[in-house]
Write a protein that holds these residues in place. Structure first.
Motif, PDB file in Angstrom:
ATOM      1  N   VAL A 135     -30.626  -8.666  39.078  1.00 53.85           N
ATOM      2  CA  VAL A 135     -31.698  -9.631  39.315  1.00 53.85           C
ATOM      3  C   VAL A 135     -32.566  -9.863  38.082  1.00 53.85           C
ATOM      4  CG1 VAL A 135     -31.782  -9.209  41.793  1.00 53.85           C
ATOM      5  CG2 VAL A 135     -33.174  -7.811  40.271  1.00 53.85           C
ATOM      6  N   THR A 136     -32.376  -9.091  37.022  1.00 56.38           N
ATOM      7  CA  THR A 136     -33.129  -9.280  35.782  1.00 56.38           C
ATOM      8  C   THR A 136     -32.163  -9.118  34.615  1.00 56.38           C
ATOM      9  OG1 THR A 136     -33.695  -6.938  35.436  1.00 56.38           O
ATOM     10  CG2 THR A 136     -35.162  -8.228  36.866  1.00 56.38           C
ATOM     11  N   GLU A 137     -32.659  -9.371  33.418  1.00 55.89           N
ATOM     12  CA  GLU A 137     -31.829  -9.189  32.227  1.00 55.89           C
ATOM     13  C   GLU A 137     -31.636  -7.710  31.919  1.00 55.89           C
ATOM     14  OE1 GLU A 137     -30.262 -11.730  30.961  1.00 55.89           O
ATOM     15  OE2 GLU A 137     -31.318 -12.918  32.485  1.00 55.89           O
ATOM     16  N   ARG A 138     -32.536  -6.881  32.449  1.00 52.05           N
ATOM     17  CA  ARG A 138     -32.428  -5.449  32.208  1.00 52.05           C
ATOM     18  C   ARG A 138     -31.466  -4.837  33.213  1.00 52.05           C
ATOM     19  NH1 ARG A 138     -34.947  -0.896  33.975  1.00 52.05           N
ATOM     20  NH2 ARG A 138     -36.221  -2.067  35.467  1.00 52.05           N
ATOM     21  N   GLY A 139     -30.698  -3.885  32.785  1.00 53.78           N
ATOM     22  CA  GLY A 139     -29.753  -3.232  33.680  1.00 53.78           C
ATOM     23  C   GLY A 139     -28.801  -2.353  32.907  1.00 53.78           C
ATOM     24  N   CYS A 140     -27.840  -1.795  33.623  1.00 52.70           N
ATOM     25  CA  CYS A 140     -26.878  -0.899  32.962  1.00 52.70           C
ATOM     26  C   CYS A 140     -25.666  -1.698  32.479  1.00 52.70           C
ATOM     27  CB  CYS A 140     -26.458   0.221  33.916  1.00 52.70           C
ATOM     28  SG  CYS A 140     -25.699  -0.330  35.455  1.00 52.70           S
ATOM     29  N   TRP A 141     -25.931  -2.749  31.739  1.00 49.47           N
ATOM     30  CA  TRP A 141     -24.862  -3.640  31.285  1.00 49.47           C
ATOM     31  C   TRP A 141     -23.772  -2.936  30.482  1.00 49.47           C
ATOM     32  CZ3 TRP A 141     -24.060  -7.817  33.782  1.00 49.47           C
ATOM     33  CH2 TRP A 141     -25.123  -8.524  34.357  1.00 49.47           C
ATOM     34  N   PRO A 142     -24.100  -1.962  29.628  1.00 50.46           N
ATOM     35  CA  PRO A 142     -23.017  -1.258  28.916  1.00 50.46           C
ATOM     36  C   PRO A 142     -22.038  -0.561  29.865  1.00 50.46           C
ATOM     37  CG  PRO A 142     -25.092  -0.896  27.787  1.00 50.46           C
ATOM     38  CD  PRO A 142     -25.422  -1.572  29.093  1.00 50.46           C
ATOM     39  N   VAL A 143     -22.531  -0.066  30.989  1.00 47.45           N
ATOM     40  CA  VAL A 143     -21.650   0.562  31.973  1.00 47.45           C
ATOM     41  C   VAL A 143     -20.754  -0.495  32.621  1.00 47.45           C
ATOM     42  CG1 VAL A 143     -21.555   1.874  34.127  1.00 47.45           C
ATOM     43  CG2 VAL A 143     -23.283   2.433  32.403  1.00 47.45           C
ATOM     44  N   LEU A 144     -21.322  -1.644  32.931  1.00 48.05           N
ATOM     45  CA  LEU A 144     -20.524  -2.737  33.505  1.00 48.05           C
ATOM     46  C   LEU A 144     -19.464  -3.216  32.516  1.00 48.05           C
ATOM     47  CD1 LEU A 144     -23.569  -4.414  35.133  1.00 48.05           C
ATOM     48  CD2 LEU A 144     -21.448  -4.110  36.397  1.00 48.05           C
ATOM     49  N   ARG A 145     -19.835  -3.281  31.231  1.00 51.54           N
ATOM     50  CA  ARG A 145     -18.856  -3.703  30.230  1.00 51.54           C
ATOM     51  C   ARG A 145     -17.750  -2.674  30.059  1.00 51.54           C
ATOM     52  NH1 ARG A 145     -23.531  -6.187  27.823  1.00 51.54           N
ATOM     53  NH2 ARG A 145     -24.096  -4.275  26.709  1.00 51.54           N
ATOM     54  N   ALA A 146     -18.071  -1.399  30.253  1.00 52.57           N
ATOM     55  CA  ALA A 146     -17.072  -0.339  30.100  1.00 52.57           C
ATOM     56  C   ALA A 146     -16.155  -0.222  31.308  1.00 52.57           C
ATOM     57  CB  ALA A 146     -17.776   0.996  29.865  1.00 52.57           C
ATOM     58  N   ALA A 147     -16.524  -0.861  32.420  1.00 50.57           N
ATOM     59  CA  ALA A 147     -15.774  -0.708  33.670  1.00 50.57           C
ATOM     60  C   ALA A 147     -14.368  -1.277  33.572  1.00 50.57           C
ATOM     61  CB  ALA A 147     -16.522  -1.397  34.807  1.00 50.57           C
ATOM     62  N   ASP A 148     -13.452  -0.656  34.298  1.00 55.67           N
ATOM     63  CA  ASP A 148     -12.113  -1.221  34.457  1.00 55.67           C
ATOM     64  C   ASP A 148     -12.130  -2.292  35.538  1.00 55.67           C
ATOM     65  OD1 ASP A 148     -10.469   0.610  32.714  1.00 55.67           O
ATOM     66  OD2 ASP A 148     -11.394   2.087  34.026  1.00 55.67           O
ATOM     67  N   ARG A 149     -13.067  -2.126  36.499  1.00 55.97           N
ATOM     68  CA  ARG A 149     -13.144  -3.046  37.637  1.00 55.97           C
ATOM     69  C   ARG A 149     -14.593  -3.149  38.084  1.00 55.97           C
ATOM     70  NH1 ARG A 149     -10.887   0.092  40.917  1.00 55.97           N
ATOM     71  NH2 ARG A 149      -8.729  -0.603  40.881  1.00 55.97           N
ATOM     72  N   VAL A 150     -15.045  -4.369  38.394  1.00 54.89           N
ATOM     73  CA  VAL A 150     -16.385  -4.590  38.934  1.00 54.89           C
ATOM     74  C   VAL A 150     -16.243  -5.242  40.300  1.00 54.89           C
ATOM     75  CG1 VAL A 150     -18.594  -5.784  38.655  1.00 54.89           C
ATOM     76  CG2 VAL A 150     -17.426  -4.844  36.649  1.00 54.89           C
ATOM     77  N   LEU A 151     -16.819  -4.604  41.317  1.00 55.62           N
ATOM     78  CA  LEU A 151     -16.811  -5.161  42.666  1.00 55.62           C
ATOM     79  C   LEU A 151     -18.181  -5.761  42.945  1.00 55.62           C
ATOM     80  CD1 LEU A 151     -15.017  -2.307  44.670  1.00 55.62           C
ATOM     81  CD2 LEU A 151     -14.006  -4.264  43.468  1.00 55.62           C
ATOM     82  N   LEU A 152     -18.211  -7.052  43.218  1.00 61.53           N
ATOM     83  CA  LEU A 152     -19.454  -7.747  43.519  1.00 61.53           C
ATOM     84  C   LEU A 152     -19.610  -7.819  45.030  1.00 61.53           C
ATOM     85  CD1 LEU A 152     -21.897  -9.358  42.417  1.00 61.53           C
ATOM     86  CD2 LEU A 152     -20.480 -11.425  42.606  1.00 61.53           C
ATOM     87  N   ALA A 153     -20.529  -7.026  45.564  1.00 64.72           N
ATOM     88  CA  ALA A 153     -20.738  -6.979  47.016  1.00 64.72           C
ATOM     89  C   ALA A 153     -21.496  -8.220  47.468  1.00 64.72           C
ATOM     90  CB  ALA A 153     -21.515  -5.721  47.398  1.00 64.72           C
ATOM     91  N   VAL A 154     -21.047  -8.792  48.582  1.00 63.15           N
ATOM     92  CA  VAL A 154     -21.653 -10.025  49.087  1.00 63.15           C
ATOM     93  C   VAL A 154     -21.447 -10.096  50.596  1.00 63.15           C
ATOM     94  CG1 VAL A 154     -19.530 -11.278  48.517  1.00 63.15           C
ATOM     95  CG2 VAL A 154     -21.634 -12.561  48.901  1.00 63.15           C
TER      96      VAL A 154
END
Length: 260
Positions: A135-154
């Motif tokens: 919801v903001t520009e701040r976050g654990c973006w390096p962890v998301l970039r390192a991920a093999d898979r990102v699941l977007l819950a909706v």
């Protein structure tokens, strides 16, 4: 394999979904609560049952700059707690407040992302991350970039899909593309899981049902017997999803999608 769960602002149950997958995961697992707004994994299911002196902050102090990624991954074990309901699952508790989250620097997130990415090779465990809401520009973006898979819950509702569409734009901007992002549809609504995934222009990773009793146990620490928990609709669905996510076919698909 590093799998990260996240969502848009419509609160579709990232923490509950992460716990469900963790407790049903088909092998040894390291779970990290990386919500920079303040983690809810330990205060929920494990409220009052674990020590609060170990977690991301203690790890970041110990794994200083210059520590190799594999060593940093091994050090995560020292700052994790074993889950009583599932001893093969270890949790690295997150920050407890948003103020603590701001003290976790971008460089610390980078080190954490590298450490989690090597967890399979370093400590013989897949890694699963609760990244909170985008919801903001701040976050654990390096962890998301390192991920093999990102699941977007909706959730299958207009409000949740709109929030998820905003989250996909943030993900595209930060990751460069959406090759490793897929939709995790949670609960019931007026639209099918397929329709939700199509609206987001994402592949469908799977679905998890709305299960109020189990969700309250996972997110708020409500008392539920281990037998009831294991047999719940949510954990049965999570077990099936976990088997799919860890299958060789899915691992190959993810690798091909990321490679391009």
């Amino acid at each position: 394999m590093l799998t990260v769960l996240t969502s848009g602002k419509a609160a579709p149950g990232v923490t509950t979904s992460t716990w469900a997958l963790a407790l049903a995961w088909p092998g040894p697992l390291l779970v990290a609560d990386c919500d920079p707004a303040g983690g809810d994994m330990a205060p929920g299911l494990l409220a009052g049952r674990i020590s609060v002196d170990r977690g991301l902050l203690s790890w970041s102090t110990a794994a200083r700059r210059g520590v190799p990624a594999r060593q940093a991954a091994t050090m995560l074990v020292e700052h994790a707690v074993e889950i009583p309901e599932q001893p093969q699952v270890w949790l690295v508790p997150g920050v407890t407040t948003a103020a603590q989250g701001t003290s976790f620097t971008a460089e610390a997130w980078e080190r954490l992302g590298s450490a989690l990415h090597t967890s399979s090779a370093s400590i013989g465990r897949d890694a699963l991350v609760d990244a909170g809401r985008l919801v903001t520009e701040r976050g654990c973006w390096p962890v998301l970039r390192a991920a093999d898979r990102v699941l977007l819950a909706v959730r299958p509702s207009v409000r949740s899909v709109h929030a998820a569409q905003d989250a996909t734009q943030r993900l595209r901007h930060e990751l460069g593309d959406l090759a490793k992002v897929s939709a995790l549809v949670v609960g019931d609504g007026p639209y099918s899981a397929g329709e939700v995934a199509k609206a987001l222009d994402l592949p469908l990773a799977g679905t998890l049902p709305y299960d109020r009793t189990t969700a309250q146990a996972l997110s708020d620490g409500a008392t539920v017997s281990p037998k009831t928990l294991r047999r719940s609709a949510l954990l049965r669905a999570a077990s099936s999803l976990g088997e799919t996510l860890t299958s060789p076919v899915e691992a190959s698909r993810v690798a091909e999608a990321v490679a391009g």
